[in-house]
Design a protein around this motif. Structure first.
Motif, PDB file in Angstrom:
ATOM      1  N   GLU A 160       0.806  -1.225   0.000  1.00 30.97           N
ATOM      2  CA  GLU A 160       0.000   0.000   0.000  1.00 30.97           C
ATOM      3  C   GLU A 160       0.834   1.269   0.000  1.00 30.97           C
ATOM      4  OE1 GLU A 160      -3.851  -1.830   2.362  1.00 30.97           O
ATOM      5  OE2 GLU A 160      -2.469  -0.492   3.396  1.00 30.97           O
ATOM      6  N   MET A 161       2.058   1.169   0.503  1.00 28.37           N
ATOM      7  CA  MET A 161       2.913   2.355   0.587  1.00 28.37           C
ATOM      8  C   MET A 161       3.410   2.652  -0.823  1.00 28.37           C
ATOM      9  SD  MET A 161       4.940   3.661   3.520  1.00 28.37           S
ATOM     10  CE  MET A 161       6.320   4.790   3.566  1.00 28.37           C
ATOM     11  N   ASP A 162       3.018   3.794  -1.340  1.00 28.17           N
ATOM     12  CA  ASP A 162       3.282   4.036  -2.757  1.00 28.17           C
ATOM     13  C   ASP A 162       4.649   4.626  -3.072  1.00 28.17           C
ATOM     14  OD1 ASP A 162       1.187   2.877  -4.018  1.00 28.17           O
ATOM     15  OD2 ASP A 162      -0.122   4.617  -3.844  1.00 28.17           O
ATOM     16  N   CYS A 163       5.431   4.984  -2.047  1.00 26.04           N
ATOM     17  CA  CYS A 163       6.766   5.483  -2.355  1.00 26.04           C
ATOM     18  C   CYS A 163       7.787   4.478  -1.822  1.00 26.04           C
ATOM     19  CB  CYS A 163       6.987   6.856  -1.736  1.00 26.04           C
ATOM     20  SG  CYS A 163       6.291   7.051  -0.109  1.00 26.04           S
ATOM     21  N   VAL A 164       8.954   4.484  -2.403  1.00 27.54           N
ATOM     22  CA  VAL A 164       9.970   3.495  -2.029  1.00 27.54           C
ATOM     23  C   VAL A 164      11.304   4.174  -1.708  1.00 27.54           C
ATOM     24  CG1 VAL A 164       8.946   1.594  -3.339  1.00 27.54           C
ATOM     25  CG2 VAL A 164      10.590   3.108  -4.456  1.00 27.54           C
ATOM     26  N   THR A 165      12.293   3.360  -1.439  1.00 26.53           N
ATOM     27  CA  THR A 165      13.656   3.817  -1.139  1.00 26.53           C
ATOM     28  C   THR A 165      14.102   4.952  -2.073  1.00 26.53           C
ATOM     29  OG1 THR A 165      14.254   1.629  -0.345  1.00 26.53           O
ATOM     30  CG2 THR A 165      16.068   3.066  -1.015  1.00 26.53           C
ATOM     31  N   GLY A 166      14.592   6.018  -1.480  1.00 29.03           N
ATOM     32  CA  GLY A 166      15.098   7.132  -2.286  1.00 29.03           C
ATOM     33  C   GLY A 166      14.135   8.301  -2.348  1.00 29.03           C
ATOM     34  N   PHE A 167      12.853   8.072  -1.966  1.00 26.86           N
ATOM     35  CA  PHE A 167      11.852   9.137  -1.993  1.00 26.86           C
ATOM     36  C   PHE A 167      12.220  10.201  -0.958  1.00 26.86           C
ATOM     37  CE2 PHE A 167       7.915  11.032  -0.391  1.00 26.86           C
ATOM     38  CZ  PHE A 167       7.294  11.423  -1.559  1.00 26.86           C
ATOM     39  N   GLY A 168      12.310  11.452  -1.370  1.00 25.34           N
ATOM     40  CA  GLY A 168      12.643  12.518  -0.441  1.00 25.34           C
ATOM     41  C   GLY A 168      13.684  13.448  -1.042  1.00 25.34           C
ATOM     42  N   ASP A 169      14.402  14.132  -0.183  1.00 20.28           N
ATOM     43  CA  ASP A 169      15.410  15.059  -0.683  1.00 20.28           C
ATOM     44  C   ASP A 169      16.715  14.904   0.097  1.00 20.28           C
ATOM     45  OD1 ASP A 169      15.153  16.402   1.735  1.00 20.28           O
ATOM     46  OD2 ASP A 169      13.838  17.952   0.927  1.00 20.28           O
ATOM     47  N   GLU A 170      17.595  15.876  -0.026  1.00 19.75           N
ATOM     48  CA  GLU A 170      18.929  15.713   0.557  1.00 19.75           C
ATOM     49  C   GLU A 170      18.944  15.774   2.087  1.00 19.75           C
ATOM     50  OE1 GLU A 170      20.496  20.298   0.005  1.00 19.75           O
ATOM     51  OE2 GLU A 170      20.496  18.938  -1.703  1.00 19.75           O
ATOM     52  N   MET A 171      17.868  16.246   2.708  1.00 21.67           N
ATOM     53  CA  MET A 171      17.827  16.290   4.175  1.00 21.67           C
ATOM     54  C   MET A 171      16.981  15.170   4.765  1.00 21.67           C
ATOM     55  SD  MET A 171      19.732  18.469   5.667  1.00 21.67           S
ATOM     56  CE  MET A 171      19.045  18.552   7.319  1.00 21.67           C
ATOM     57  N   LEU A 172      16.014  14.697   4.009  1.00 22.37           N
ATOM     58  CA  LEU A 172      15.071  13.716   4.554  1.00 22.37           C
ATOM     59  C   LEU A 172      14.608  12.794   3.448  1.00 22.37           C
ATOM     60  CD1 LEU A 172      13.206  12.812   6.885  1.00 22.37           C
ATOM     61  CD2 LEU A 172      11.579  14.553   6.151  1.00 22.37           C
ATOM     62  N   LYS A 173      14.919  11.513   3.581  1.00 19.87           N
ATOM     63  CA  LYS A 173      14.439  10.594   2.544  1.00 19.87           C
ATOM     64  C   LYS A 173      14.195   9.196   3.107  1.00 19.87           C
ATOM     65  CE  LYS A 173      18.782   9.232   0.191  1.00 19.87           C
ATOM     66  NZ  LYS A 173      19.797   9.710   1.128  1.00 19.87           N
ATOM     67  N   LEU A 174      13.490   8.399   2.323  1.00 23.06           N
ATOM     68  CA  LEU A 174      13.207   7.030   2.738  1.00 23.06           C
ATOM     69  C   LEU A 174      14.407   6.147   2.469  1.00 23.06           C
ATOM     70  CD1 LEU A 174       9.574   6.263   1.533  1.00 23.06           C
ATOM     71  CD2 LEU A 174      10.388   6.456   3.892  1.00 23.06           C
ATOM     72  N   ASN A 175      14.782   5.356   3.452  1.00 23.03           N
ATOM     73  CA  ASN A 175      15.859   4.386   3.287  1.00 23.03           C
ATOM     74  C   ASN A 175      15.193   3.063   2.904  1.00 23.03           C
ATOM     75  OD1 ASN A 175      17.735   2.292   5.249  1.00 23.03           O
ATOM     76  ND2 ASN A 175      18.779   3.454   3.679  1.00 23.03           N
ATOM     77  N   GLY A 176      15.180   2.096   3.803  1.00 16.34           N
ATOM     78  CA  GLY A 176      14.645   0.795   3.431  1.00 16.34           C
ATOM     79  C   GLY A 176      13.525   0.333   4.335  1.00 16.34           C
ATOM     80  N   CYS A 177      13.089  -0.901   4.095  1.00 15.96           N
ATOM     81  CA  CYS A 177      12.195  -1.570   5.026  1.00 15.96           C
ATOM     82  C   CYS A 177      13.066  -2.217   6.078  1.00 15.96           C
ATOM     83  CB  CYS A 177      11.444  -2.701   4.352  1.00 15.96           C
ATOM     84  SG  CYS A 177      10.378  -2.163   3.069  1.00 15.96           S
ATOM     85  N   LYS A 178      12.569  -2.285   7.291  1.00 13.90           N
ATOM     86  CA  LYS A 178      13.313  -2.965   8.358  1.00 13.90           C
ATOM     87  C   LYS A 178      12.456  -4.071   8.941  1.00 13.90           C
ATOM     88  CE  LYS A 178      15.586  -3.337  12.531  1.00 13.90           C
ATOM     89  NZ  LYS A 178      15.553  -2.633  13.793  1.00 13.90           N
ATOM     90  N   VAL A 179      13.102  -5.200   9.153  1.00 15.03           N
ATOM     91  CA  VAL A 179      12.461  -6.296   9.875  1.00 15.03           C
ATOM     92  C   VAL A 179      13.393  -6.732  10.999  1.00 15.03           C
ATOM     93  CG1 VAL A 179      12.089  -8.789   9.703  1.00 15.03           C
ATOM     94  CG2 VAL A 179      10.866  -7.271   8.179  1.00 15.03           C
ATOM     95  N   THR A 180      12.838  -6.951  12.180  1.00 17.81           N
ATOM     96  CA  THR A 180      13.596  -7.529  13.284  1.00 17.81           C
ATOM     97  C   THR A 180      13.343  -9.037  13.219  1.00 17.81           C
ATOM     98  OG1 THR A 180      13.251  -5.526  14.568  1.00 17.81           O
ATOM     99  CG2 THR A 180      13.943  -7.471  15.780  1.00 17.81           C
ATOM    100  N   LEU A 181      14.356  -9.771  12.742  1.00 20.36           N
ATOM    101  CA  LEU A 181      14.111 -11.198  12.479  1.00 20.36           C
ATOM    102  C   LEU A 181      14.285 -12.067  13.716  1.00 20.36           C
ATOM    103  CD1 LEU A 181      13.242 -13.165  10.330  1.00 20.36           C
ATOM    104  CD2 LEU A 181      15.603 -13.328   9.540  1.00 20.36           C
ATOM    105  N   ASP A 182      15.116 -11.619  14.660  1.00 23.82           N
ATOM    106  CA  ASP A 182      15.159 -12.305  15.955  1.00 23.82           C
ATOM    107  C   ASP A 182      15.344 -11.254  17.042  1.00 23.82           C
ATOM    108  OD1 ASP A 182      17.837 -11.736  15.491  1.00 23.82           O
ATOM    109  OD2 ASP A 182      18.592 -13.723  16.030  1.00 23.82           O
ATOM    110  N   GLY A 183      15.581 -11.692  18.284  1.00 19.07           N
ATOM    111  CA  GLY A 183      15.642 -10.739  19.389  1.00 19.07           C
ATOM    112  C   GLY A 183      17.059 -10.503  19.843  1.00 19.07           C
ATOM    113  N   ILE A 184      17.295 -10.726  21.149  1.00 16.99           N
ATOM    114  CA  ILE A 184      18.636 -10.557  21.701  1.00 16.99           C
ATOM    115  C   ILE A 184      18.999 -11.781  22.543  1.00 16.99           C
ATOM    116  CG2 ILE A 184      18.578  -8.038  21.732  1.00 16.99           C
ATOM    117  CD1 ILE A 184      18.012  -8.357  24.826  1.00 16.99           C
ATOM    118  N   THR A 185      20.275 -11.979  22.711  1.00 19.05           N
ATOM    119  CA  THR A 185      20.749 -13.174  23.415  1.00 19.05           C
ATOM    120  C   THR A 185      20.353 -13.174  24.888  1.00 19.05           C
ATOM    121  OG1 THR A 185      22.647 -12.849  22.002  1.00 19.05           O
ATOM    122  CG2 THR A 185      22.778 -14.638  23.566  1.00 19.05           C
ATOM    123  N   ALA A 186      20.470 -12.007  25.551  1.00 15.77           N
ATOM    124  CA  ALA A 186      20.204 -11.943  26.990  1.00 15.77           C
ATOM    125  C   ALA A 186      18.783 -12.392  27.323  1.00 15.77           C
ATOM    126  CB  ALA A 186      20.457 -10.529  27.494  1.00 15.77           C
TER     127      ALA A 186
END
Ligand SMILES: [Zn+2]
Length: 593
Positions: A327-353
């Motif tokens: 549904e999100m119609d813009c992708v990586t690179g959308f924006g300008d030199e001060m503010l732009k979209l990077n990537g999608c992030k997924v947390t695939l696992d947690g932490i060891t502790a």
């Protein structure tokens, strides 16, 4: 003069990006001869910095992958900037011609100049929001935390939420017993109180906060998280992982718009004070992205922000997240030199502790037969990454355990069948347990890693791992020698974003909590020059900005730092004490000590 960005006598050839001002002009007579002559014209710079020793980091990521690590270092250098960009780099004499009536001139004699630092994985907005809260980072006394809470409660009206962040029982010197609900209730009987662990994967809450979110001793355990209980079955107030944490944060009253903007200003000032001029901000929701947009509009943003769109179970099922992506119609690179979209992030696992990292090659040292599991299945992460790739999204995956790393790489391999992953620059975040058999895959797909040397050296996790795993912990030197781009980052708010401290740990590989070295051999360490590359050129790779930042070169953004002493050429202990003197963003001073 330095080959590659020498200033020619006409000033023209060296200024390929400088636009109209770079052309030599005809002008009227000199010395009254009355005939036009070919002459030299230099544009008037907005800023000229004279006499620093310049570490240019003029090197490409491809060269870094090929094992090159040297770049020009200019003694008694000079930099000229105009309209936010660098228009000349050379010696102090070379840039003299760019000084005009309105040029700001900085005499940087005795100082060193580096590119502005780039942070490739942290949580800027979240840190800014935390800066409105009690800060327990680095507090080594359990009692000190209880005292600070009592003081805060005394000055806070009943019913108002109180929040603290950054506690870590592993560094408490009086007692390492975590502070649970019954003790918190004694301190704060009338205020909802939540304390976020430094790992950001655990919260300690009191009864009033648990009431607000509606957790009771009979609440079923959320998938992928845990609600803690005492032995008698009552809630102990401990919440583990996003699935349990997020409903709690959602129960808090929302920030006002002004608080949102303040949080971005606060973190901006903090980043600038460490020389950081650009950062990738991970795990953002829509509200936080809107706040960025408003801060950008109001000119209250003091670092170049690259925002990661977060696909997490807290936003619904796997199918829901797949739909959000489409549904999100813009992708990586959308924006300008001060503010732009990077990537999608997924947390695939947690932490060891918290035993939420997913292992495969070896079971948990402290839980025989237990390996942990990933948050998304192989099929799910494959589908998410493939869909994102098809749409043109870059993808960054949080991986701590080796099972998680393998699954992420498998997903990248699947995605590569749809579109070259190398172009989109998919990457791994943390990559705590690197294994040799993964590196050829990463090299082939151009998969880089965002490493956090300070986190690894300060977390005190060594006892949780097998010795052979400890020796592997995020080995930046091995990434350099195996053609894999390793970017410098902090995972702040987990630890300080100070790049110099991160460089110190990457160079020394010292575990702050044991005093021991994390490596088997020197090959996992980096040189001071490689450490500098990690927080400049390499980090810029992850936001597709390595062609315009991370080095002091003509045409790049005029983002730079000045330091009073040359820590790079000096004693390694200097990294712990050196502070940024001046931070410059787009040719303007944003921080001065
Ligand atoms: Zn993170």
């Amino acid at each position: 003069m330095i080959h590659g960005f020498t200033i020619t006598p006409t000033g023209a050839a060296a200024l390929p990006h400088a636009g109209k001002g770079a052309l030599p002009l005809f002008r009227d007579s000199i010395e009254g001869k009355g005939e036009p002559v070919m002459s030299t014209w230099y544009p008037e710079a907005d800023l000229v910095i004279q006499h620093p020793k310049i570490y240019t980091v003029a090197i490409t990521c491809d060269e870094v992958k090929e094992g090159k690590t040297d770049f020009p270092i200019i003694e008694d250098g000079g930099v000229a900037a105009k309209d936010g960009k660098v228009i000349a780099v050379g010696t102090a004499t070379d840039v003299q011609q760019f000084i005009g009536e309105h040029t700001e001139v900085i005499d940087a004699s005795g100082k060193i100049l580096t590119p502005g630092f780039v942070e490739c994985h942290m949580h800027c907005k979240w840190t800014g929001e935390q800066m409105l809260n009690l800060d327990f980072n680095g507090v080594t006394s359990r009692q000190a935390i209880l005292d600070a809470l009592k003081e805060k409660v005394a000055s806070t009206p009943a019913g108002e939420w109180i929040e603290g962040d950054g506690w870590n029982e592993l560094i408490w010197e009086d007692s390492q017993e975590v502070i649970t609900r019954r003790e918190l209730d004694e301190v704060a009987p009338d205020n909802p109180l939540i304390l976020l662990h430094m790992s950001a994967h655990t919260v300690a809450a009191n009864s009033r906060a648990l009431e607000e979110v509606g957790y009771t001793k009979d609440t079923p355990q959320p998938e992928g998280g845990e609600i803690g209980h005492y032995d008698d079955g009552e809630l102990d107030g401990m919440l583990y992982e996003n699935a349990a944490l997020m409903p709690m944060f959602a129960a808090k009253p929302p920030l006002t718009e002004e608080q949102h903007l303040q949080s971005l200003e606060l973190i901006g000032q903090r980043l600038n004070s460490f020389g950081i001029t650009s950062a990738i901000d991970a795990n953002l929701n829509y509200k936080q992205m809107r706040a960025y947009n408003e801060a950008r509009k109001q000119n209250r943003l003091t670092y170049r922000a690259n925002l990661m769109f977060y696909l997490d179970p807290q936003f619904g099922s796997f199918e829901d997240n797949l739909r959000r992506l489409e549904e999100m119609d813009c992708v990586t690179g959308f924006g300008d030199e001060m503010l732009k979209l990077n990537g999608c992030k997924v947390t695939l696992d947690g932490i060891t502790a918290a035993f939420t990292a997913a292992m495969s090659r070896r079971e948990y040292r402290q839980r025989p037969g237990f390996y942990g599991d990933t948050i998304y299945t192989q099929e799910e992460i494959d589908a998410l990454v493939c869909k994102a790739t098809e749409l043109g999204w870059q993808f960054g995956i949080h991986t701590i355990g080796d099972a998680s790393e393998d699954r992420a790489l498998h997903a990248f391999q699947e995605a590569n069948k749809i579109r070259p992953v190398k172009e989109l620059r998919h990457y791994l975040i943390h990559y705590q347990l690197p294994y040799e058999d993964q590196w050829p895959i990463m090299k082939e797909l151009g998969v880089g890693v965002c490493l956090q040397p300070t986190l690894v050296s300060q977390m005190g996790e060594e006892p949780l791992f097998w010795p052979e795993q400890v020796e592997r912990f995020q080995s930046p030197g091995l990434m350099f020698s195996n053609g894999i781009i390793a970017g410098g980052s902090s995972d702040c708010p987990v630890v300080t974003p100070d790049p110099l401290l991160g460089m110190y740990y990457a160079i020394t590989r010292v575990d702050e909590t044991t005093g021991k070295t994390l490596s088997k051999g020197d090959e996992s360490k980096v040189t001071p020059i490689q450490a500098l590359i990690m927080w400049t050129k390499n980090a810029a790779f992850f936001s597709h900005d390595d062609d315009k930042m991370g080095s002091v070169e003509v045409g790049n953004f005029a983002d730079m730092c000045l330091f009073d002493n040359d820590f790079i050429a000096g004693n390694v202990e200097d990294y712990r004490t050196t502070k940024v003197a001046t931070t410059i963003l787009g040719g303007e001073v944003v921080y001065e000590r």
